[in-house]
Design an enzyme around this catalytic site. Structure first.
Site, PDB file in Angstrom:
ATOM      1  CE  LYS A 110     -47.684  76.876  24.823  1.00 42.59           C
ATOM      2  NZ  LYS A 110     -47.202  76.627  23.469  1.00 42.59           N
ATOM      3  CE  LYS A 192     -40.996  77.433  29.109  1.00 44.98           C
ATOM      4  NZ  LYS A 192     -41.373  76.787  27.929  1.00 44.98           N
ATOM      5  CE  LYS A 195     -44.245  82.491  22.598  1.00 45.54           C
ATOM      6  NZ  LYS A 195     -44.359  81.971  21.289  1.00 45.54           N
TER       7      LYS A 195
END
Ligand code: TYM
Length: 327
Positions: A110, A192, A195
């Site tokens: 992130k 993976k 969203k």
């Protein structure tokens, strides 16, 4: 058994979330004492538009109920409605080494993606997650594979607190499914499904049929034309096989047999139709719930009360162990 899990309010609820986590929640709610939180405080590590944020949070509640959570069988609540989450997170901040947080894969990912906003919350995110879990003395935490590292840290924090201040917290176990715990992206099947990647990479649980067809037809497949399960050599086809088997409730072996001698296009086409069919009740339920504001508020009110009654007991024990004075 006490069970707790959580999901972020922002972004689409996709079939990865469903197959890895939500489907387990639906199953566990009939057997255990389950708490499910929409973790709105966690979502603030990314700057949110205040007008949109409240709507997205309520939509996530609607989506969870549409996907099968029953407020009569489990406790659904918003993290920010139970103040003890933030309080316990602070306490855990004081016993967690920064180096442990810097090791977290999700933090590293992130902060690479959001270079312009690497806030302290991004680093301490797993501490709040530990508070979510430990406040409820949860024994089981149903999650996908990507959350295992955070659960391990939660266990470390529980152990450390127990060693320092005396036995207070249950050490929770991750409940991870053998299949479905890591559904891959439709575009880049070695990553993976997430969203935060482009919309082509995931299918929402509430996606319209035409869009489901398009996404599957464009899904990345592999060299060759055999439909066989081999995640290393055939990540695209293997991911399609896993999802097909889970939605069709049959083994991967049987799915391979079903598509023997057929091409990738046939698999994609039949998979799209299977999903359209399976997701139809979710879409219907979501439409129905969208106009039931009062009911939803009532669900959250009851959820917050129930969650608070458990969380406040744990917090009282923690305060007393630490020597924080009561009035
Ligand atoms: P979140 O909101 O990213 O995802 C919710 C759940 O979905 C699972 N999941 C997947 N499973 C299989 N394949 C995928 N591609 C996939 N993508 C997501 C996640 O593993 C998760 O179980 N930090 C958490 C939320 C959280 C939490 C908690 C979870 C906050 N507090 C306490 C458990 C307990 C998160 O961001 O999940």
């Amino acid at each position: 058994m006490r069970v707790l899990s959580g999901i972020q309010p922002t972004g689409q609820l996709h079939i990865g979330n469903y197959l890895g986590a939500i489907q387990q929640w639906v199953d566990l709610q009939t057997k255990h004492d389950c708490f499910f939180a929409v973790v709105d405080l966690h979502a603030l590590t990314v700057q949110q538009d205040p007008k949109e944020f409240g709507r997205a949070t309520m939509e996530k509640v609607i989506e969870l109920i549409s996907a099968g959570l029953d407020p009569e069988k489990c406790t659904i609540f918003l993290q920010s409605h139970v103040k003890e989450h933030a309080e316990l997170a602070w306490i855990f901040n004081t016993i967690t080494p920064v180096s442990e947080l810097e090791r977290m894969t999700q933090y590293k990912d992130k902060s690479k993606k959001n270079k312009e906003n690497i806030n302290a919350g991004l680093l301490t995110y797993p501490i709040l997650q530990a508070a979510d879990i430990l406040l409820y003395q949860a024994q089981g935490v149903p999650i996908g594979k990507d959350q295992i590292q955070h659960l391990e840290l939660t266990r470390t924090i529980a152990r450390k607190f127990n060693n320092l201040y005396g036995n207070t917290f249950v050490e929770p176990e991750a409940l991870v499914l053998p299949e479905g715990a890591k559904i891959m992206s439709l575009v880049e099947p070695k990553k993976k499904m997430s969203k935060s990647d482009g919309a082509a990479s995931y299918v929402s649980l509430f996606e319209e049929p035409e869009s489901i067809r398009k996404k599957f037809m464009r899904a990345t497949t592999d060299a060759g034309k055999e439909i066989t399960y081999n995640p290393a050599k055939k990540p695209g086809v293997s991911n399609l096989l896993v999802m097909y088997s889970l939605f069709a409730e049959q083994s991967i072996k049987d799915t391979e047999k079903q598509f023997q001698g057929k091409g990738y296009a046939a698999l994609k086409k039949e998979e799209a139709e299977l999903l359209i069919d399976k997701l139809e009740p979710f879409r219907k339920k979501k439409k129905e719930l969208q106009s039931r504001d009062l009911y939803l508020k009532e669900v959250l009110k009851r959820g917050a009360e129930k969650a608070h009654s458990v969380a406040s007991q744990t917090m009282e024990a923690v305060r007393s162990k630490l020597g924080l004075l009561s009035l």
